[in-house]
Design a protein around this motif. Sequence first.
Motif, PDB file in Angstrom:
ATOM      1  N   ILE A  80      -9.711  36.204  37.122  1.00 52.23           N
ATOM      2  CA  ILE A  80     -11.054  37.326  37.439  1.00 52.23           C
ATOM      3  C   ILE A  80     -11.023  38.048  35.955  1.00 52.23           C
ATOM      4  O   ILE A  80     -10.042  38.728  35.593  1.00 52.23           O
ATOM      5  CB  ILE A  80     -10.404  38.387  38.541  1.00 52.23           C
ATOM      6  CG1 ILE A  80      -9.980  37.503  39.939  1.00 52.23           C
ATOM      7  CG2 ILE A  80     -11.395  39.391  38.773  1.00 52.23           C
ATOM      8  CD1 ILE A  80      -9.295  38.375  40.841  1.00 52.23           C
ATOM      9  N   THR A  81     -12.278  37.990  35.605  1.00 49.96           N
ATOM     10  CA  THR A  81     -12.561  38.946  34.321  1.00 49.96           C
ATOM     11  C   THR A  81     -12.839  40.272  34.448  1.00 49.96           C
ATOM     12  O   THR A  81     -12.722  41.003  33.785  1.00 49.96           O
ATOM     13  CB  THR A  81     -13.641  38.225  33.509  1.00 49.96           C
ATOM     14  OG1 THR A  81     -14.836  38.026  34.428  1.00 49.96           O
ATOM     15  CG2 THR A  81     -12.927  36.862  33.176  1.00 49.96           C
ATOM     16  N   ASP A  82     -13.354  40.618  35.850  1.00 54.11           N
ATOM     17  CA  ASP A  82     -13.879  41.985  36.052  1.00 54.11           C
ATOM     18  C   ASP A  82     -13.530  42.124  37.492  1.00 54.11           C
ATOM     19  O   ASP A  82     -14.231  41.509  38.531  1.00 54.11           O
ATOM     20  CB  ASP A  82     -15.521  42.134  35.785  1.00 54.11           C
ATOM     21  CG  ASP A  82     -15.908  43.377  36.196  1.00 54.11           C
ATOM     22  OD1 ASP A  82     -15.193  44.237  36.500  1.00 54.11           O
ATOM     23  OD2 ASP A  82     -17.199  43.521  36.076  1.00 54.11           O
ATOM     24  N   ASP A 139      -1.853  41.790  36.678  1.00 57.56           N
ATOM     25  CA  ASP A 139      -2.453  41.912  35.488  1.00 57.56           C
ATOM     26  C   ASP A 139      -3.882  42.134  35.553  1.00 57.56           C
ATOM     27  O   ASP A 139      -4.429  42.259  36.553  1.00 57.56           O
ATOM     28  CB  ASP A 139      -1.852  40.942  34.507  1.00 57.56           C
ATOM     29  CG  ASP A 139      -2.331  39.651  34.785  1.00 57.56           C
ATOM     30  OD1 ASP A 139      -3.424  39.318  35.294  1.00 57.56           O
ATOM     31  OD2 ASP A 139      -1.591  38.627  34.790  1.00 57.56           O
ATOM     32  N   ASP A 140      -4.536  42.078  34.330  1.00 61.29           N
ATOM     33  CA  ASP A 140      -6.020  42.356  34.258  1.00 61.29           C
ATOM     34  C   ASP A 140      -6.793  41.118  35.149  1.00 61.29           C
ATOM     35  O   ASP A 140      -7.979  41.199  35.404  1.00 61.29           O
ATOM     36  CB  ASP A 140      -6.615  42.465  32.784  1.00 61.29           C
ATOM     37  CG  ASP A 140      -5.998  43.844  32.442  1.00 61.29           C
ATOM     38  OD1 ASP A 140      -5.814  44.590  33.307  1.00 61.29           O
ATOM     39  OD2 ASP A 140      -6.062  44.235  31.190  1.00 61.29           O
ATOM     40  N   LYS A 141      -6.367  39.856  35.148  1.00 56.40           N
ATOM     41  CA  LYS A 141      -6.956  38.761  35.597  1.00 56.40           C
ATOM     42  C   LYS A 141      -6.333  38.144  36.704  1.00 56.40           C
ATOM     43  O   LYS A 141      -6.639  36.986  37.308  1.00 56.40           O
ATOM     44  CB  LYS A 141      -7.058  37.618  34.611  1.00 56.40           C
ATOM     45  CG  LYS A 141      -7.793  38.102  33.416  1.00 56.40           C
ATOM     46  CD  LYS A 141      -8.007  37.179  32.291  1.00 56.40           C
ATOM     47  CE  LYS A 141      -8.697  37.396  31.142  1.00 56.40           C
ATOM     48  NZ  LYS A 141      -8.849  36.280  30.076  1.00 56.40           N
ATOM     49  N   LEU A 144     -16.601  33.728  46.345  1.00 54.84           N
ATOM     50  CA  LEU A 144     -16.753  34.972  45.421  1.00 54.84           C
ATOM     51  C   LEU A 144     -18.047  34.433  44.730  1.00 54.84           C
ATOM     52  O   LEU A 144     -18.448  33.769  43.873  1.00 54.84           O
ATOM     53  CB  LEU A 144     -15.677  34.868  44.414  1.00 54.84           C
ATOM     54  CG  LEU A 144     -14.307  34.957  44.701  1.00 54.84           C
ATOM     55  CD1 LEU A 144     -13.202  34.787  43.731  1.00 54.84           C
ATOM     56  CD2 LEU A 144     -14.084  36.177  45.551  1.00 54.84           C
ATOM     57  N   SER A 145     -19.200  35.206  45.112  1.00 53.38           N
ATOM     58  CA  SER A 145     -20.503  34.894  44.802  1.00 53.38           C
ATOM     59  C   SER A 145     -20.768  34.948  43.360  1.00 53.38           C
ATOM     60  O   SER A 145     -21.664  34.296  42.674  1.00 53.38           O
ATOM     61  CB  SER A 145     -21.619  35.335  45.486  1.00 53.38           C
ATOM     62  OG  SER A 145     -21.382  36.951  45.409  1.00 53.38           O
ATOM     63  N   ASN A 146     -20.036  36.276  42.806  1.00 52.93           N
ATOM     64  CA  ASN A 146     -20.329  36.478  41.317  1.00 52.93           C
ATOM     65  C   ASN A 146     -19.763  35.261  40.415  1.00 52.93           C
ATOM     66  O   ASN A 146     -20.153  35.150  39.158  1.00 52.93           O
ATOM     67  CB  ASN A 146     -19.689  37.704  41.015  1.00 52.93           C
ATOM     68  CG  ASN A 146     -20.707  38.914  41.337  1.00 52.93           C
ATOM     69  OD1 ASN A 146     -21.737  38.548  42.078  1.00 52.93           O
ATOM     70  ND2 ASN A 146     -20.554  40.217  40.902  1.00 52.93           N
ATOM     71  N   TYR A 147     -18.786  34.478  40.964  1.00 47.99           N
ATOM     72  CA  TYR A 147     -18.199  33.794  40.225  1.00 47.99           C
ATOM     73  C   TYR A 147     -18.547  32.112  40.748  1.00 47.99           C
ATOM     74  O   TYR A 147     -18.185  31.183  40.175  1.00 47.99           O
ATOM     75  CB  TYR A 147     -16.509  33.708  40.485  1.00 47.99           C
ATOM     76  CG  TYR A 147     -16.120  34.984  39.689  1.00 47.99           C
ATOM     77  CD1 TYR A 147     -15.604  34.868  38.273  1.00 47.99           C
ATOM     78  CD2 TYR A 147     -15.642  36.034  40.348  1.00 47.99           C
ATOM     79  CE1 TYR A 147     -15.386  36.037  37.807  1.00 47.99           C
ATOM     80  CE2 TYR A 147     -15.236  37.431  39.681  1.00 47.99           C
ATOM     81  CZ  TYR A 147     -15.006  37.194  38.286  1.00 47.99           C
ATOM     82  OH  TYR A 147     -14.674  38.433  37.654  1.00 47.99           O
ATOM     83  N   LYS A 148     -19.533  32.153  41.664  1.00 43.01           N
ATOM     84  CA  LYS A 148     -19.972  30.899  42.041  1.00 43.01           C
ATOM     85  C   LYS A 148     -18.577  29.851  42.500  1.00 43.01           C
ATOM     86  O   LYS A 148     -18.600  28.773  42.276  1.00 43.01           O
ATOM     87  CB  LYS A 148     -20.658  30.196  41.191  1.00 43.01           C
ATOM     88  CG  LYS A 148     -22.171  30.737  40.673  1.00 43.01           C
ATOM     89  CD  LYS A 148     -22.825  29.847  39.837  1.00 43.01           C
ATOM     90  CE  LYS A 148     -24.217  30.315  39.507  1.00 43.01           C
ATOM     91  NZ  LYS A 148     -24.011  31.766  38.912  1.00 43.01           N
TER      92      LYS A 148
END
Length: 429
Positions: free
Chosen positions: A100-102, A134-136, A163-167
């Motif tokens: 996950i980047t965001d 962590d962040d990801k 997760l639609s934003n990440y397809k």
Amino acid sequence: MINKKLSKTLGPILGIMTFMLASGITYTSAFADDTIAAMAPATTTTTSASATYTDNTATPIKDYSIAINKSSEENGIKVTVNSVLATKHNLKVTLKIEGITDPKAIEHNNSLFEVSYGDKDYGFSSTSSRQYADDKTMFLTLEKNNYEGEYPESGNLRVDVVLSNYKVNIGMDVPVDFTNSINKVFTKDITGTIPEINYTLKQLDSDSMGTTVSYTRPKHSGHNIDDNNDFWDSQILLKVDNNFYKLDSRGDSIGDDGTIIGHYSSKLPTYDNIKNGKDISVIPMLYKVSMDDSDIISNNSNKNTSNDSANNLSYEKEFSSSSGLKGTIYNVERNDNSVKVYCKGQSELESLIIASNISLNYNHVKGQKDATIYHYNRFVSFYKDPKDSLGYIVEFDNVDNDKAATLNISYMLKEISMYKMGDEIKLSN
């Protein structure tokens, strides 16, 4: 809490919606992370001339979860089913999501988390919690209550993550065998009523995921649909020998004949805590506050906050309610990973109310996710202080030594216009 009624027909829909909202929920302290062993009190008993008291020491709750560690990856996102646990009426699945980047990109309107198991999975009271390694990397715990059906001992469990934003559209079938956890069940009939809210208590069920007290209430009619509305913030205390546990309402549904079926539950005690209990009873704690008033109540708990530098804690040493309740926190001990809070009111009833309405959270640290979450508020018990006739000791375990924390007194407690203790109801043999 005693919540507003849920229509039976809305149940399955609401369950799916909850998982859809799962990652958009504000960080919650409702559930413990599977990666940390929850703690429960083990008792050693000492006797004085007037009463028997219990000193509690932390011992691990036995974990019946099954390690799975099955993964699937798509478009740089890796989803792992870490562990699963089921009882006859409860299901818990812990997922690890990497890449996950965001985190804000996983919100209620663009993600779906769904779990199903067995042919009679009617579970709809679904909840979730998340933590960040962590962040990801995010750990997500999904839970379902299935009071109308029973989960089978073995079979295939289905997990779907969208997760639609990440397809990402990942589905996994996981073969499971829950024979060990499903067979750890303690059941007792209850014969008693709570007249103020027209509840008839039916049964206590304790398993490896906690304890539930079920009740029924007569079907709705035009004049009684909201007749217990002012008691929506009430609780049930479960007393097992010398330990007290707070049970909160998990909502209710409507049976085929219109009868309301509801449940009070808690993460503690579990089967291993309660199976050897010799003296078990249910104590209704009735708080009267209208829904309209609750909408305008504000949290003023910081007005009289004192800083205890020795224990790295902030809390109100003295507090009061609009109905005349007066309470005090007269001692705090913080040793290793445990915080013991000594509290009392002006009477036995007030002391019980105060002890069952204290929670803990970590102080906010800028830039840290989950910084304020203490994941064990639902694993708290309390017991009498042997040195004070009105005192109770509330024990919080698995508290991070390095974190400053705040003890909170429920702000609703300060605005309750009436409170009373219902008749103690002994469980039948």
